[in-house]
Design an enzyme around this catalytic site. Structure first.
Site, short mmCIF file in Angstrom:
data_model
loop_
_atom_site.label_atom_id
_atom_site.label_comp_id
_atom_site.label_asym_id
_atom_site.label_seq_id
_atom_site.Cartn_x
_atom_site.Cartn_y
_atom_site.Cartn_z
N GLY A 1 0.96 -1.30 -0.28
CA GLY A 1 0.02 0.00 0.03
C GLY A 1 1.30 0.84 0.11
O GLY A 1 2.12 1.54 0.44
N GLN B 1 2.94 9.80 1.01
CA GLN B 1 4.35 9.37 1.27
C GLN B 1 5.64 9.45 -0.61
O GLN B 1 6.65 9.26 -0.73
CB GLN B 1 4.28 7.56 1.44
CG GLN B 1 3.21 7.28 2.00
CD GLN B 1 2.90 5.99 2.30
OE1 GLN B 1 2.84 5.74 1.86
NE2 GLN B 1 4.33 4.93 3.60
N CYS C 1 5.17 -0.13 7.31
CA CYS C 1 5.64 1.23 6.72
C CYS C 1 6.61 1.43 5.79
O CYS C 1 7.45 1.41 6.87
CB CYS C 1 4.78 2.02 7.11
SG CYS C 1 4.46 3.61 6.25
N LEU C 2 5.99 1.68 4.41
CA LEU C 2 7.20 2.29 3.48
C LEU C 2 8.15 3.68 4.02
O LEU C 2 9.25 3.47 3.83
CB LEU C 2 6.59 2.39 2.25
CG LEU C 2 6.64 1.05 1.70
CD1 LEU C 2 5.82 1.01 -0.53
CD2 LEU C 2 7.74 -0.53 1.23
N HIS D 1 -4.92 1.86 7.59
CA HIS D 1 -3.36 2.11 7.36
C HIS D 1 -3.01 3.10 6.66
O HIS D 1 -2.76 4.44 6.66
CB HIS D 1 -2.53 1.02 7.33
CG HIS D 1 -1.02 1.75 6.97
ND1 HIS D 1 0.01 1.32 7.94
CD2 HIS D 1 0.01 2.34 6.37
CE1 HIS D 1 1.02 1.98 7.88
NE2 HIS D 1 0.62 2.28 6.57
N GLU D 2 -3.87 3.55 4.88
CA GLU D 2 -3.26 4.05 4.55
C GLU D 2 -4.21 5.56 4.38
O GLU D 2 -4.36 6.42 4.48
CB GLU D 2 -3.46 3.60 2.84
CG GLU D 2 -2.52 2.40 2.10
CD GLU D 2 -1.35 2.47 3.08
OE1 GLU D 2 -1.09 3.69 2.37
OE2 GLU D 2 -0.04 1.90 2.76
N HIS E 1 -2.82 7.85 6.69
CA HIS E 1 -1.37 8.16 5.76
C HIS E 1 -2.45 9.99 5.61
O HIS E 1 -1.82 10.94 5.33
CB HIS E 1 -1.32 7.92 5.09
CG HIS E 1 0.28 6.94 5.07
ND1 HIS E 1 1.45 7.03 5.91
CD2 HIS E 1 0.62 5.41 4.73
CE1 HIS E 1 2.07 6.37 6.31
NE2 HIS E 1 1.77 5.38 5.27
NI NI Z 1 2.14 3.40 5.35
#
Ligand code: NI
Length: 174
Positions: A46, A51, A94-95, A136-137, A140
């Site tokens: 995701g 991000q 998470c990236l 989660h996204e 963000h």
């Molecule tokens: Ni994330």
């Protein structure tokens, strides 16, 4: 499609609220394609636009494990309409928080409305991993990271280590 650099915590942009989109056009689709390529090559399941430094309410997700059969999901202006009382826990990463994972409990089912890749209004009922990933996204888009659900001590420790890692990287990239 082109791959974009991923913003890593701590970075103030990750704490900002993303803005809704008014229309879906080719330019936006190009951005979604870039997000998807960035996510696949990371690799991750995701990615939210913030991000890659863009404060727009855009998310790409693909939880399919099969590399041959990719199933990308594009969410534009996603809005949660229902969250179950029942919760499920997943080990989340998470990236933007590379190398750290933590078990986070979230509503196990969620329903949402969103606009798709072609500009159509859609709704979706998600559970299991997809439900966690969507929530989660969407976090963000509201400036929230999974580490915000941890104790202050754990969160501060992770941020401190990420800060140190960033300093090391700065030394290498001259
Ligand atoms: Ni994330």
């Amino acid at each position: 499609m082109s791959k974009k650099p991923i913003v890593v915590e701590p970075d103030p942009i990750l704490r900002k609220k993303s803005q809704s989109l008014e229309k879906v056009d080719d330019e936006l689709r190009k951005l979604l394609d870039d997000m998807l390529e960035t996510m696949y090559s990371a690799p991750g399941i995701g990615l939210a636009a913030v991000q890659i430094g863009i404060l727009k309410r855009l998310i790409v997700i693909d939880i399919s494990k099969d590399v041959e059969k990719k199933k990308p999901l594009f969410l534009i202006n996603p809005k949660i309409t229902f969250q179950s009382k029942k919760k499920s826990s997943y080990e989340e990463g998470c990236l933007s928080i590379p190398g750290y994972f933590a078990e986070i409990a979230r509503p196990s089912e969620c329903h949402l409305n969103y606009i798709d890749y072609y500009g159509k209004e859609k709704s979706l009922k998600a559970n299991g991993l997809l439900s966690t990933c969507i929530q989660h996204e969407i976090d963000h888009l509201n400036g929230i990271l999974f580490i915000d659900y941890l104790s202050k001590i754990k969160k501060d420790m992770i941020i401190k280590k990420l800060k140190k890692q960033k300093k090391e990287l700065d030394k290498i990239v001259l």
